[in-house]
Design a protein around this motif. Structure first.
Motif, mmCIF file in Angstrom:
data_model
loop_
_atom_site.group_PDB
_atom_site.id
_atom_site.type_symbol
_atom_site.label_atom_id
_atom_site.label_comp_id
_atom_site.label_asym_id
_atom_site.label_seq_id
_atom_site.Cartn_x
_atom_site.Cartn_y
_atom_site.Cartn_z
ATOM 1 N N ALA A 301 24.111 69.140 73.001
ATOM 2 C CA ALA A 301 25.505 68.755 72.715
ATOM 3 C C ALA A 301 25.539 67.326 72.185
ATOM 4 N N ALA A 302 24.692 66.460 72.745
ATOM 5 C CA ALA A 302 24.627 65.069 72.262
ATOM 6 C C ALA A 302 24.128 65.035 70.814
ATOM 7 N N LEU A 303 23.157 65.874 70.507
ATOM 8 C CA LEU A 303 22.688 65.956 69.117
ATOM 9 C C LEU A 303 23.801 66.500 68.224
ATOM 10 N N GLY A 304 24.483 67.531 68.706
ATOM 11 C CA GLY A 304 25.581 68.119 67.937
ATOM 12 C C GLY A 304 26.650 67.081 67.633
ATOM 13 N N GLU A 312 30.900 70.964 60.634
ATOM 14 C CA GLU A 312 32.173 71.154 61.329
ATOM 15 C C GLU A 312 31.956 71.341 62.813
ATOM 16 N N VAL A 313 32.832 70.704 63.577
ATOM 17 C CA VAL A 313 32.646 70.670 65.013
ATOM 18 C C VAL A 313 32.710 72.076 65.629
ATOM 19 N N GLU A 314 33.562 72.921 65.120
ATOM 20 C CA GLU A 314 33.689 74.275 65.683
ATOM 21 C C GLU A 314 32.382 75.063 65.537
ATOM 22 N N ALA A 315 31.750 74.895 64.389
ATOM 23 C CA ALA A 315 30.496 75.619 64.145
ATOM 24 C C ALA A 315 29.402 75.115 65.085
ATOM 25 N N LEU A 316 29.406 73.804 65.349
ATOM 26 C CA LEU A 316 28.418 73.246 66.278
ATOM 27 C C LEU A 316 28.671 73.790 67.686
ATOM 28 N N ARG A 317 29.950 73.817 68.043
ATOM 29 C CA ARG A 317 30.307 74.296 69.386
ATOM 30 C C ARG A 317 29.900 75.759 69.550
#
Ligand code: AMP
Ligand code: MG
Length: 486
Positions: A301-304, A312-317
Protein backbone atom coordinates in the motif's frame (compact mmCIF):
# COMPACT_ATOMS: atom_id res chain seq x y z
CA UNK A 1 34.55 -19.13 -17.36
CA UNK A 2 35.95 -15.70 -16.78
CA UNK A 3 38.61 -14.20 -14.63
CA UNK A 4 37.87 -11.16 -12.46
CA UNK A 5 39.47 -8.84 -14.98
CA UNK A 6 37.19 -10.07 -17.77
CA UNK A 7 33.86 -8.92 -16.34
CA UNK A 8 31.73 -6.69 -18.55
CA UNK A 9 30.01 -3.74 -16.92
CA UNK A 10 26.88 -1.91 -18.06
CA UNK A 11 25.95 0.55 -15.31
CA UNK A 12 22.36 1.41 -16.12
CA UNK A 13 21.39 2.78 -12.70
CA UNK A 14 24.47 5.00 -12.54
CA UNK A 15 23.43 6.53 -15.85
CA UNK A 16 20.22 7.81 -14.26
CA UNK A 17 22.44 10.46 -12.78
CA UNK A 18 23.04 12.32 -9.55
CA UNK A 19 19.39 12.72 -8.53
CA UNK A 20 19.29 8.95 -7.97
CA UNK A 21 22.72 8.19 -6.54
CA UNK A 22 25.96 9.85 -5.51
CA UNK A 23 29.46 8.77 -6.55
CA UNK A 24 31.42 7.50 -3.51
CA UNK A 25 34.59 5.43 -3.41
CA UNK A 26 34.81 2.40 -1.10
CA UNK A 27 36.88 2.94 2.02
CA UNK A 28 39.09 -0.18 2.36
CA UNK A 29 39.19 -2.35 5.46
CA UNK A 30 42.58 -3.34 6.89
CA UNK A 31 44.33 -6.67 6.30
CA UNK A 32 41.53 -8.17 4.21
CA UNK A 33 41.07 -11.92 4.05
CA UNK A 34 38.44 -14.02 2.40
CA UNK A 35 36.10 -15.68 4.86
CA UNK A 36 33.82 -17.54 2.48
CA UNK A 37 32.75 -17.38 -1.15
CA UNK A 38 29.84 -18.92 -3.01
CA UNK A 39 30.79 -20.67 -6.23
CA UNK A 40 27.09 -20.77 -7.16
CA UNK A 41 26.93 -16.97 -6.91
CA UNK A 42 30.23 -16.65 -8.80
CA UNK A 43 28.66 -18.63 -11.62
CA UNK A 44 26.06 -15.86 -12.06
CA UNK A 45 28.95 -13.65 -13.17
CA UNK A 46 30.49 -16.52 -15.20
CA UNK A 47 33.45 -16.36 -12.80
CA UNK A 48 35.87 -19.25 -12.60
CA UNK A 49 35.57 -20.63 -9.01
CA UNK A 50 39.39 -20.66 -8.77
CA UNK A 51 39.32 -16.85 -8.83
CA UNK A 52 38.18 -16.89 -5.18
CA UNK A 53 41.68 -18.09 -4.21
CA UNK A 54 43.44 -15.20 -5.90
CA UNK A 55 44.80 -12.34 -3.84
CA UNK A 56 42.97 -9.78 -5.95
CA UNK A 57 39.61 -11.34 -5.04
CA UNK A 58 39.86 -10.38 -1.37
CA UNK A 59 41.30 -6.99 -2.35
CA UNK A 60 38.43 -6.17 -4.69
CA UNK A 61 35.80 -7.17 -2.19
CA UNK A 62 37.43 -5.32 0.70
CA UNK A 63 37.56 -2.00 -1.13
CA UNK A 64 41.30 -2.01 -1.96
CA UNK A 65 40.92 -2.36 -5.72
CA UNK A 66 38.30 -1.43 -8.25
CA UNK A 67 37.60 -2.29 -11.86
CA UNK A 68 38.07 0.62 -14.25
CA UNK A 69 34.52 0.11 -15.51
CA UNK A 70 32.97 0.14 -12.03
CA UNK A 71 31.15 3.33 -11.01
CA UNK A 72 30.57 3.03 -7.27
CA UNK A 73 27.54 5.00 -6.13
CA UNK A 74 25.36 5.34 -3.06
CA UNK A 75 21.64 5.21 -3.92
CA UNK A 76 19.11 7.50 -2.30
CA UNK A 77 15.80 6.15 -0.98
CA UNK A 78 13.48 6.61 1.97
CA UNK A 79 10.89 4.39 3.57
CA UNK A 80 8.51 3.49 6.35
CA UNK A 81 10.43 2.12 9.30
CA UNK A 82 8.31 0.37 11.95
CA UNK A 83 5.27 2.19 10.57
CA UNK A 84 6.70 5.73 10.58
CA UNK A 85 7.98 7.56 7.55
CA UNK A 86 11.71 8.40 7.43
CA UNK A 87 12.16 11.03 4.72
CA UNK A 88 15.71 10.17 3.75
CA UNK A 89 17.57 6.91 4.02
CA UNK A 90 19.80 5.63 1.24
CA UNK A 91 22.90 3.48 1.04
CA UNK A 92 24.52 4.48 4.33
CA UNK A 93 27.10 1.74 4.26
CA UNK A 94 26.79 0.00 0.94
CA UNK A 95 27.75 0.96 -2.58
CA UNK A 96 26.43 -0.13 -5.92
CA UNK A 97 29.78 -0.83 -7.59
CA UNK A 98 28.21 -1.39 -10.99
CA UNK A 99 26.17 -3.82 -13.04
CA UNK A 100 27.84 -6.86 -14.55
CA UNK A 101 26.40 -8.15 -17.78
CA UNK A 102 26.77 -11.94 -17.87
CA UNK A 103 26.88 -14.27 -20.85
CA UNK A 104 23.20 -15.11 -20.46
CA UNK A 105 22.47 -11.41 -20.99
CA UNK A 106 21.49 -10.78 -17.36
CA UNK A 107 22.56 -7.71 -15.42
CA UNK A 108 23.75 -8.34 -11.88
CA UNK A 109 24.26 -5.47 -9.44
CA UNK A 110 27.47 -5.74 -7.43
CA UNK A 111 26.69 -4.15 -4.08
CA UNK A 112 29.48 -3.89 -1.54
CA UNK A 113 27.97 -3.75 1.95
CA UNK A 114 30.12 -2.23 4.68
CA UNK A 115 32.09 -0.06 2.22
CA UNK A 116 32.33 3.03 4.46
CA UNK A 117 30.47 6.26 4.96
CA UNK A 118 28.32 7.94 2.33
CA UNK A 119 26.11 11.06 2.30
CA UNK A 120 23.35 8.76 3.60
CA UNK A 121 25.21 7.39 6.63
CA UNK A 122 23.44 9.73 9.07
CA UNK A 123 25.07 8.89 12.44
CA UNK A 124 26.43 5.53 11.27
CA UNK A 125 30.03 4.53 10.65
CA UNK A 126 29.36 3.02 7.23
CA UNK A 127 30.58 -0.38 8.37
CA UNK A 128 29.19 -3.89 8.71
CA UNK A 129 30.49 -6.30 11.34
CA UNK A 130 31.74 -9.81 10.57
CA UNK A 131 28.83 -11.39 12.47
CA UNK A 132 26.06 -9.79 10.41
CA UNK A 133 27.96 -10.19 7.14
CA UNK A 134 28.25 -13.94 7.72
CA UNK A 135 24.57 -14.11 8.67
CA UNK A 136 23.52 -12.35 5.46
CA UNK A 137 25.86 -14.49 3.36
CA UNK A 138 24.55 -17.76 4.77
CA UNK A 139 20.89 -16.77 4.50
CA UNK A 140 21.10 -15.38 0.96
CA UNK A 141 22.61 -18.54 -0.41
CA UNK A 142 20.48 -20.84 1.74
CA UNK A 143 17.15 -19.29 0.76
CA UNK A 144 18.19 -19.54 -2.84
CA UNK A 145 19.05 -23.22 -2.34
CA UNK A 146 15.59 -23.76 -0.85
CA UNK A 147 14.06 -22.20 -3.94
CA UNK A 148 13.01 -19.00 -2.16
CA UNK A 149 13.69 -15.81 -4.16
CA UNK A 150 16.54 -13.86 -2.57
CA UNK A 151 19.37 -11.48 -3.21
CA UNK A 152 22.57 -13.48 -3.52
CA UNK A 153 25.94 -13.29 -1.78
CA UNK A 154 29.26 -13.65 -3.53
CA UNK A 155 31.60 -13.50 -0.57
CA UNK A 156 32.50 -12.10 2.83
CA UNK A 157 35.86 -10.52 3.58
CA UNK A 158 37.08 -9.99 7.15
CA UNK A 159 39.54 -7.42 8.43
CA UNK A 160 41.35 -6.08 11.46
CA UNK A 161 39.51 -2.73 11.27
CA UNK A 162 37.82 -2.20 14.64
CA UNK A 163 34.11 -1.35 14.78
CA UNK A 164 32.14 -0.42 17.86
CA UNK A 165 28.69 -1.94 18.39
CA UNK A 166 27.51 -3.13 21.84
CA UNK A 167 31.12 -4.23 22.14
CA UNK A 168 34.19 -3.87 19.97
CA UNK A 169 34.01 -6.01 16.85
CA UNK A 170 35.74 -6.04 13.47
CA UNK A 171 34.61 -4.72 10.11
CA UNK A 172 33.76 -7.00 7.22
CA UNK A 173 32.33 -6.55 3.77
CA UNK A 174 29.69 -8.58 1.99
CA UNK A 175 29.39 -8.57 -1.78
CA UNK A 176 25.70 -8.81 -2.55
CA UNK A 177 24.28 -9.63 -5.98
CA UNK A 178 20.79 -8.81 -7.16
CA UNK A 179 19.25 -8.03 -10.51
CA UNK A 180 18.04 -4.80 -8.98
CA UNK A 181 18.60 -2.92 -5.75
CA UNK A 182 15.49 -0.78 -6.24
CA UNK A 183 13.34 -0.91 -3.12
CA UNK A 184 9.79 0.27 -2.45
CA UNK A 185 11.52 3.14 -0.65
CA UNK A 186 13.08 4.42 -3.88
CA UNK A 187 9.62 5.27 -5.21
CA UNK A 188 8.58 6.70 -1.84
CA UNK A 189 11.54 9.06 -1.83
CA UNK A 190 10.61 10.74 -5.11
CA UNK A 191 6.92 10.77 -4.22
CA UNK A 192 7.31 12.43 -0.81
CA UNK A 193 9.90 14.90 -2.05
CA UNK A 194 7.32 15.84 -4.73
CA UNK A 195 9.52 15.22 -7.73
CA UNK A 196 7.05 13.64 -10.19
CA UNK A 197 9.46 13.86 -13.13
CA UNK A 198 12.11 11.89 -11.27
CA UNK A 199 9.49 9.45 -10.01
CA UNK A 200 8.51 8.85 -13.62
CA UNK A 201 12.14 8.48 -14.66
CA UNK A 202 12.64 5.86 -11.97
CA UNK A 203 9.47 4.12 -13.11
CA UNK A 204 10.65 4.09 -16.72
CA UNK A 205 14.00 2.66 -15.65
CA UNK A 206 12.37 -0.11 -13.63
CA UNK A 207 9.89 -0.89 -16.39
CA UNK A 208 12.46 -1.12 -19.15
CA UNK A 209 15.11 -3.00 -17.13
CA UNK A 210 12.96 -5.30 -15.00
CA UNK A 211 9.38 -5.45 -16.28
CA UNK A 212 9.72 -5.03 -20.06
CA UNK A 213 6.56 -7.08 -20.70
CA UNK A 214 4.55 -4.41 -18.82
CA UNK A 215 5.49 -1.89 -21.50
CA UNK A 216 3.16 -3.76 -23.84
CA UNK A 217 0.22 -3.25 -21.49
CA UNK A 218 -2.30 -0.44 -21.72
CA UNK A 219 -1.29 0.84 -18.28
CA UNK A 220 2.38 -0.12 -17.85
CA UNK A 221 2.76 1.27 -14.30
CA UNK A 222 -0.36 -0.49 -13.11
CA UNK A 223 0.86 -3.72 -14.71
CA UNK A 224 4.20 -3.24 -12.97
CA UNK A 225 2.52 -2.69 -9.60
CA UNK A 226 0.49 -5.89 -10.13
CA UNK A 227 3.66 -7.85 -10.87
CA UNK A 228 5.47 -6.47 -7.85
CA UNK A 229 2.44 -7.42 -5.79
CA UNK A 230 2.22 -10.91 -7.28
CA UNK A 231 5.89 -11.58 -6.71
CA UNK A 232 5.71 -10.40 -3.14
CA UNK A 233 2.59 -12.48 -2.46
CA UNK A 234 4.50 -15.54 -3.63
CA UNK A 235 7.58 -14.58 -1.64
CA UNK A 236 5.67 -14.17 1.62
CA UNK A 237 3.93 -17.50 0.98
CA UNK A 238 7.38 -19.09 0.87
CA UNK A 239 8.43 -17.38 4.09
CA UNK A 240 5.31 -18.53 5.92
CA UNK A 241 5.45 -22.07 4.53
CA UNK A 242 9.12 -22.51 5.48
CA UNK A 243 9.03 -20.68 8.81
CA UNK A 244 11.27 -17.79 7.78
CA UNK A 245 11.04 -14.58 9.82
CA UNK A 246 12.61 -11.55 8.18
CA UNK A 247 12.55 -9.34 11.25
CA UNK A 248 12.77 -5.85 9.70
CA UNK A 249 10.09 -5.55 7.03
CA UNK A 250 10.45 -1.80 6.62
CA UNK A 251 9.43 -0.61 3.16
CA UNK A 252 13.07 0.26 2.40
CA UNK A 253 13.90 -3.43 2.87
CA UNK A 254 11.30 -4.58 0.33
CA UNK A 255 12.54 -5.29 -3.18
CA UNK A 256 10.57 -4.42 -6.30
CA UNK A 257 11.69 -7.80 -7.63
CA UNK A 258 9.94 -9.64 -4.81
CA UNK A 259 13.14 -11.17 -3.49
CA UNK A 260 14.16 -11.56 0.14
CA UNK A 261 16.28 -8.50 0.77
CA UNK A 262 18.39 -6.85 3.48
CA UNK A 263 18.90 -9.58 6.01
CA UNK A 264 19.06 -8.46 9.62
CA UNK A 265 17.98 -10.36 12.73
CA UNK A 266 16.16 -13.01 10.66
CA UNK A 267 15.39 -16.50 11.94
CA UNK A 268 13.95 -19.78 10.81
CA UNK A 269 11.44 -21.04 13.34
CA UNK A 270 12.76 -23.85 15.50
CA UNK A 271 9.64 -24.75 17.54
CA UNK A 272 6.53 -23.54 15.75
CA UNK A 273 5.30 -20.25 17.16
CA UNK A 274 3.03 -18.06 15.05
CA UNK A 275 3.77 -15.07 17.28
CA UNK A 276 7.54 -15.44 17.15
CA UNK A 277 9.44 -12.13 17.12
CA UNK A 278 12.99 -12.67 15.89
CA UNK A 279 14.09 -9.04 16.19
CA UNK A 280 15.01 -8.28 19.77
CA UNK A 281 14.44 -4.56 19.09
CA UNK A 282 10.85 -5.10 17.83
CA UNK A 283 9.05 -4.43 21.12
CA UNK A 284 5.51 -4.39 19.74
CA UNK A 285 5.95 -7.44 17.53
CA UNK A 286 5.10 -5.47 14.42
CA UNK A 287 7.22 -7.89 12.41
CA UNK A 288 6.25 -11.09 14.21
CA UNK A 289 6.06 -14.25 12.10
CA UNK A 290 2.30 -14.17 11.49
CA UNK A 291 2.28 -10.40 10.92
CA UNK A 292 4.52 -10.78 7.89
CA UNK A 293 1.46 -11.33 5.68
CA UNK A 294 -0.49 -8.14 6.57
CA UNK A 295 2.75 -6.16 6.78
CA UNK A 296 3.71 -7.11 3.24
CA UNK A 297 0.33 -5.85 2.10
CA UNK A 298 0.83 -2.68 4.17
CA UNK A 299 4.16 -2.11 2.44
CA UNK A 300 2.56 -2.66 -0.94
CA UNK A 301 0.00 0.00 0.00
CA UNK A 302 2.92 2.34 0.76
CA UNK A 303 4.37 1.58 -2.67
CA UNK A 304 0.95 2.10 -4.24
CA UNK A 305 0.66 5.49 -2.55
CA UNK A 306 4.01 6.47 -4.07
CA UNK A 307 2.73 5.48 -7.51
CA UNK A 308 -0.43 7.63 -7.33
CA UNK A 309 1.07 10.30 -9.63
CA UNK A 310 1.45 7.57 -12.27
CA UNK A 311 -1.61 5.34 -11.76
CA UNK A 312 -5.22 5.97 -10.82
CA UNK A 313 -5.81 5.38 -7.16
CA UNK A 314 -8.84 3.13 -7.68
CA UNK A 315 -6.87 0.76 -9.88
CA UNK A 316 -4.10 0.57 -7.27
CA UNK A 317 -6.64 -0.12 -4.55
CA UNK A 318 -8.25 -2.90 -6.58
CA UNK A 319 -4.85 -4.49 -7.12
CA UNK A 320 -4.09 -4.39 -3.41
CA UNK A 321 -7.23 -6.44 -2.87
CA UNK A 322 -5.61 -9.24 -4.88
CA UNK A 323 -2.76 -9.67 -2.43
CA UNK A 324 -4.40 -11.89 0.18
CA UNK A 325 -6.10 -14.32 -2.23
CA UNK A 326 -2.87 -14.61 -4.23
CA UNK A 327 -0.85 -15.18 -1.08
CA UNK A 328 -3.31 -17.80 0.13
CA UNK A 329 -3.22 -19.72 -3.14
CA UNK A 330 0.58 -19.89 -3.11
CA UNK A 331 0.71 -20.73 0.58
CA UNK A 332 -1.76 -23.61 0.28
CA UNK A 333 0.09 -24.93 -2.72
CA UNK A 334 3.41 -24.94 -0.87
CA UNK A 335 1.92 -26.48 2.27
CA UNK A 336 0.20 -29.22 0.26
CA UNK A 337 3.51 -30.13 -1.26
CA UNK A 338 5.18 -30.09 2.14
CA UNK A 339 2.47 -32.46 3.40
CA UNK A 340 2.97 -34.76 0.43
CA UNK A 341 -0.34 -34.16 -1.30
CA UNK A 342 -0.50 -34.13 -5.06
CA UNK A 343 -3.88 -32.59 -5.60
CA UNK A 344 -5.78 -29.78 -3.94
CA UNK A 345 -8.85 -30.35 -1.82
CA UNK A 346 -11.41 -27.98 -0.27
CA UNK A 347 -10.68 -29.16 3.28
CA UNK A 348 -6.88 -28.65 3.07
CA UNK A 349 -6.86 -25.19 4.56
CA UNK A 350 -8.66 -26.34 7.70
CA UNK A 351 -6.40 -29.37 8.03
CA UNK A 352 -3.29 -27.19 7.78
CA UNK A 353 -4.67 -24.74 10.33
CA UNK A 354 -5.39 -27.56 12.76
CA UNK A 355 -1.85 -28.85 12.40
CA UNK A 356 -0.36 -25.43 13.15
CA UNK A 357 -2.62 -25.03 16.17
CA UNK A 358 -1.48 -28.39 17.50
CA UNK A 359 2.15 -27.45 16.92
CA UNK A 360 1.72 -24.11 18.67
CA UNK A 361 2.64 -24.54 22.29
CA UNK A 362 3.73 -28.17 21.87
CA UNK A 363 7.36 -27.29 21.13
CA UNK A 364 7.24 -29.19 17.84
CA UNK A 365 10.19 -28.45 15.60
CA UNK A 366 8.47 -26.89 12.60
CA UNK A 367 10.69 -27.90 9.70
CA UNK A 368 11.79 -31.28 11.04
CA UNK A 369 8.14 -32.26 11.35
CA UNK A 370 7.65 -32.19 7.57
CA UNK A 371 10.92 -33.97 6.85
CA UNK A 372 10.10 -36.76 9.28
CA UNK A 373 6.55 -37.01 7.98
CA UNK A 374 8.00 -38.08 4.64
CA UNK A 375 10.57 -40.51 6.07
CA UNK A 376 8.16 -43.43 6.26
CA UNK A 377 4.57 -44.28 5.36
CA UNK A 378 2.00 -42.01 7.02
CA UNK A 379 0.96 -44.43 9.77
CA UNK A 380 4.53 -45.07 10.94
CA UNK A 381 5.68 -41.48 10.56
CA UNK A 382 2.71 -40.18 12.52
CA UNK A 383 3.23 -42.74 15.28
CA UNK A 384 6.77 -41.44 15.76
CA UNK A 385 5.86 -37.77 15.54
CA UNK A 386 3.01 -38.22 18.05
CA UNK A 387 5.44 -38.06 20.98
CA UNK A 388 6.21 -34.42 20.23
CA UNK A 389 2.65 -33.25 20.82
CA UNK A 390 1.01 -32.42 24.12
CA UNK A 391 -2.62 -32.59 22.97
CA UNK A 392 -2.62 -36.28 22.06
CA UNK A 393 -6.36 -36.55 21.44
CA UNK A 394 -6.16 -33.56 19.12
CA UNK A 395 -3.15 -35.03 17.36
CA UNK A 396 -4.78 -38.44 16.91
CA UNK A 397 -7.86 -36.85 15.35
CA UNK A 398 -5.68 -34.80 13.01
CA UNK A 399 -3.52 -37.83 12.16
CA UNK A 400 -6.59 -39.85 11.20
CA UNK A 401 -7.76 -37.08 8.90
CA UNK A 402 -4.27 -36.67 7.44
CA UNK A 403 -4.06 -40.39 6.68
CA UNK A 404 -7.46 -40.37 5.03
CA UNK A 405 -6.51 -37.29 3.00
CA UNK A 406 -3.17 -38.81 1.98
CA UNK A 407 -4.80 -42.11 1.00
CA UNK A 408 -6.96 -40.20 -1.50
CA UNK A 409 -3.79 -39.27 -3.38
CA UNK A 410 -2.88 -42.96 -3.32
CA UNK A 411 0.85 -42.39 -3.61
CA UNK A 412 3.28 -45.22 -3.25
CA UNK A 413 5.62 -44.59 -0.25
CA UNK A 414 8.93 -44.44 -2.08
CA UNK A 415 7.56 -41.88 -4.50
CA UNK A 416 5.96 -39.99 -1.64
CA UNK A 417 9.26 -39.93 0.24
CA UNK A 418 11.21 -38.64 -2.74
CA UNK A 419 8.62 -36.00 -3.43
CA UNK A 420 8.39 -34.83 0.17
CA UNK A 421 12.14 -34.86 0.71
CA UNK A 422 12.50 -32.75 -2.40
CA UNK A 423 10.55 -29.92 -0.76
CA UNK A 424 11.24 -30.49 2.94
CA UNK A 425 14.84 -29.65 3.79
CA UNK A 426 16.88 -31.91 6.00
CA UNK A 427 19.24 -29.04 6.83
CA UNK A 428 17.92 -25.79 8.27
CA UNK A 429 19.88 -22.58 8.75
CA UNK A 430 19.27 -22.32 12.46
CA UNK A 431 20.44 -19.38 14.50
CA UNK A 432 22.52 -21.57 16.76
CA UNK A 433 24.41 -23.05 13.80
CA UNK A 434 25.12 -19.57 12.47
CA UNK A 435 26.21 -18.51 15.95
CA UNK A 436 28.72 -21.36 16.23
CA UNK A 437 30.42 -20.61 12.92
CA UNK A 438 30.44 -16.87 13.65
CA UNK A 439 32.25 -17.46 16.93
CA UNK A 440 34.86 -19.56 15.14
CA UNK A 441 35.26 -16.94 12.39
CA UNK A 442 35.72 -14.23 15.00
CA UNK A 443 38.69 -16.28 16.21
CA UNK A 444 40.05 -16.44 12.66
CA UNK A 445 38.84 -19.97 11.89
CA UNK A 446 36.83 -19.90 8.67
CA UNK A 447 36.58 -23.66 8.13
CA UNK A 448 33.27 -23.99 10.05
CA UNK A 449 31.46 -21.24 8.10
CA UNK A 450 32.67 -22.72 4.82
CA UNK A 451 31.49 -26.18 5.84
CA UNK A 452 28.09 -24.91 7.00
CA UNK A 453 27.67 -23.02 3.73
CA UNK A 454 28.53 -26.20 1.79
CA UNK A 455 26.04 -28.32 3.71
CA UNK A 456 23.29 -25.71 3.37
CA UNK A 457 23.82 -25.38 -0.36
CA UNK A 458 22.18 -28.84 -0.76
CA UNK A 459 19.52 -28.65 1.94
CA UNK A 460 17.29 -31.45 0.63
CA UNK A 461 20.00 -34.08 0.19
CA UNK A 462 21.11 -36.61 2.75
CA UNK A 463 24.75 -35.78 3.44
CA UNK A 464 26.41 -38.65 5.30
CA UNK A 465 28.82 -37.43 7.95
CA UNK A 466 27.06 -34.10 8.39
CA UNK A 467 24.06 -35.29 10.39
CA UNK A 468 24.93 -33.02 13.29
CA UNK A 469 23.80 -30.06 11.21
CA UNK A 470 20.33 -31.57 11.01
CA UNK A 471 19.85 -31.86 14.74
CA UNK A 472 17.32 -29.89 16.70
CA UNK A 473 18.79 -26.90 18.51
CA UNK A 474 20.14 -27.25 22.02
CA UNK A 475 18.18 -25.37 24.69
CA UNK A 476 20.66 -22.42 24.63
CA UNK A 477 20.29 -22.17 20.89
CA UNK A 478 16.52 -21.69 20.91
CA UNK A 479 16.46 -18.33 22.57
CA UNK A 480 19.30 -16.40 21.03
CA UNK A 481 18.50 -12.72 20.97
CA UNK A 482 19.46 -11.09 17.72
CA UNK A 483 19.29 -7.31 17.63
CA UNK A 484 19.09 -4.89 14.73
CA UNK A 485 22.69 -3.81 15.35
CA UNK A 486 24.83 -4.97 12.50
P1 AMP B 1 18.89 -1.38 7.81
O1 AMP B 1 18.23 -1.38 9.13
O2 AMP B 1 20.16 -2.19 7.75
O3 AMP B 1 17.95 -1.77 6.71
O4 AMP B 1 19.38 0.13 7.50
C1 AMP B 1 18.53 1.23 7.59
C2 AMP B 1 19.29 2.46 7.14
O5 AMP B 1 20.40 2.72 7.99
C3 AMP B 1 19.87 2.36 5.73
O6 AMP B 1 19.80 3.63 5.14
C4 AMP B 1 21.29 1.94 6.00
O7 AMP B 1 22.16 2.30 4.95
C5 AMP B 1 21.62 2.72 7.26
N1 AMP B 1 22.67 2.08 8.07
C6 AMP B 1 22.58 0.93 8.76
N2 AMP B 1 23.73 0.66 9.40
C7 AMP B 1 24.58 1.66 9.10
C8 AMP B 1 25.92 1.99 9.45
N3 AMP B 1 26.65 1.21 10.25
N4 AMP B 1 26.46 3.12 8.94
C9 AMP B 1 25.75 3.93 8.15
N5 AMP B 1 24.48 3.70 7.79
C10 AMP B 1 23.90 2.59 8.25
MG1 MG C 1 17.93 -1.79 4.86
Amino acid sequence: MKSLSELTFDNRFARLGDAFSTPVLPEPIAEPRLVVASTAAMALLDLDPAEADSEVFAQLFAGHKLWNEAEPRAMVYSGHQFGGYTPRLGDGRGLLLGEVLNEAGEHWDLHLKGAGQTPYSRMGDGRAVLRSSIREFLASEYLHALGIPSSRALCVTASSTPVWREKQETAAMLLRLAQSHVRFGHFEYFYYTQQPELLKQLGEHVLSCHFPDCLEQEQPYLAMFRQVLERNAELIAYWQAYGFCHGVMNSDNMSILGITFDYGPYAFLDDFDAQHICNHSDDSGRYSFSNQVPIAQWNLAALGQALTPLVEVEALRDSLGLFLPLYQTHYLDLMRRRLGWLSGCESDEALIQRLLQLMQGSAVDYNNFFRELGDSAPAQALARLRDDFTDLAGFDAWAADYRARSAEDGAEQEQRRLRMHGVNPKYILRNYLAQQVIEAAEQGDYAPVRELHQVLSRPFEEQPGYERYAQRPPQWGKHLEISCSS
